[in-house]
Design a protein around this motif. Structure first.
Motif: not given
Length: 299
Positions: A22-26, A113-120, A28-31
């Motif tokens: 949840x901390x990581x999701x916060x 695009x692969x290494x950044x954002x919610x996928x990271x 990146x804005x993803x649960x």
């Protein structure tokens, strides 16, 4: 919903993993503990990465690079090019540089695009889960920047963290009885692996030689007959016996192919059962390499 690397229920089962996720999701804005949100994220990101690989710059770079590399080979075939040797070589060098630059640019954009954002963030969550002893059922190759069936670490591997000791069990409550209104859900069982699936895992990489051996036997038989006719001896006609042997080998290969296809269908059915169990909250164990390859090919 396909088979996820790990279910949200498995992440929520360990308080430490749940809080980390949840901390990581916060950030990146993803649960990442929501299976539907994760499935939608993976579907959208995979399509986005495929679009990155199909950008016009990538195709243009490949065509330009090929033109630059093959242009010098046309000099001996064309008097016009031979008359302007230095200009042609300079053009070939420029095309090669431009093509290589375009390909590098496309590769850099894809990696970004692969290494950044919610996928990271999701890869961080998977690394945390693995460090806490939670098995990862299946990691799609594209999520790490690998090709289907390809080995290696890929362009964006799952991060590795030091193993974490299991959480201590809470002491049993002896002074007060548990409230009858509080019910603890029973863990969802994982479907047992059928014998056919185990046999598929053992034989998935076997076979595949019948066509080649059959062709060699036919060629050997034809060569023996040709030798017999040319030399004038009847011994070479004995090679005709290799033709029935080739037919037997081909039939055996066809029979094995049908058997492997039936086993493959059973394995796919078992993977779908695992997907349903994971969606219901089961902790799916890590798949075998054969089942992972089957899942990659199927998708």
């Amino acid at each position: 919903m396909g088979l996820l690397p790990v279910s949200g229920a498995a992440l929520r089962a360990d308080d430490r993993v749940r809080e980390s996720a949840r901390g990581i999701g916060a950030r990146y804005g993803v649960d990442y503990t929501d299976d539907e949100a994760v499935a939608a994220l993976l579907t959208e990101r995979r399509r986005s990465l495929e679009r990155e690989q199909r950008r016009p710059a990538a195709y243009l770079g490949l065509l330009t690079l090929m033109a630059g590399m093959f242009l010098p080979f046309g000099i001996p075939l064309s008097p016009v090019l031979d008359a302007h040797l230095f200009a042609v070589l300079g053009t070939a060098g420029g095309l090669t540089v431009v093509g290589a630059a375009l390909l590098v640019h496309a590769r850099v954009q894809w990696k970004h695009a692969l290494r950044n954002g919610p996928l990271a963030g999701y890869r961080e969550v998977l690394g945390v889960a693995r460090a806490h002893g939670i098995p990862l059922a299946h990691i799609p190759p594209w999520l790490e920047g690998r090709t289907n069936g390809g080995g290696g670490t890929g362009a964006a591997p799952i991060p590795t963290y030091p193993p974490v000791e299991p959480a201590p069990e809470a002491p049993a409550e002896t002074e007060t009885a548990p409230s009858p209104s509080i019910t603890v859900p029973a863990p969802v069982p994982v479907p047992p692996k059928p014998w056919a699936v185990s046999y598929y895992e053992q034989t998935a990489d076997a076979g595949g030689w019948h066509d080649e051996v059959g062709c060699l036997l036919v060629l050997a038989g034809a060569g023996g007959v040709t030798w017999a006719v040319t030399v004038g001896t009847g011994v070479g006609f004995a090679a005709l016996l290799l033709v029935p042997a080739a037919i037997w080998v081909w039939l055996a290969g066809r029979r094995q192919g049908r058997e492997k296809e039936e086993l493959r269908e059973e394995a796919l059915k078992y993977v779908k059962e695992l997907q349903a169990a994971q969606a219901a909250g089961a902790r799916v164990p890590e798949l075998s390499p054969q089942l992972r390859a089957l899942l990659d090919d199927h998708h």
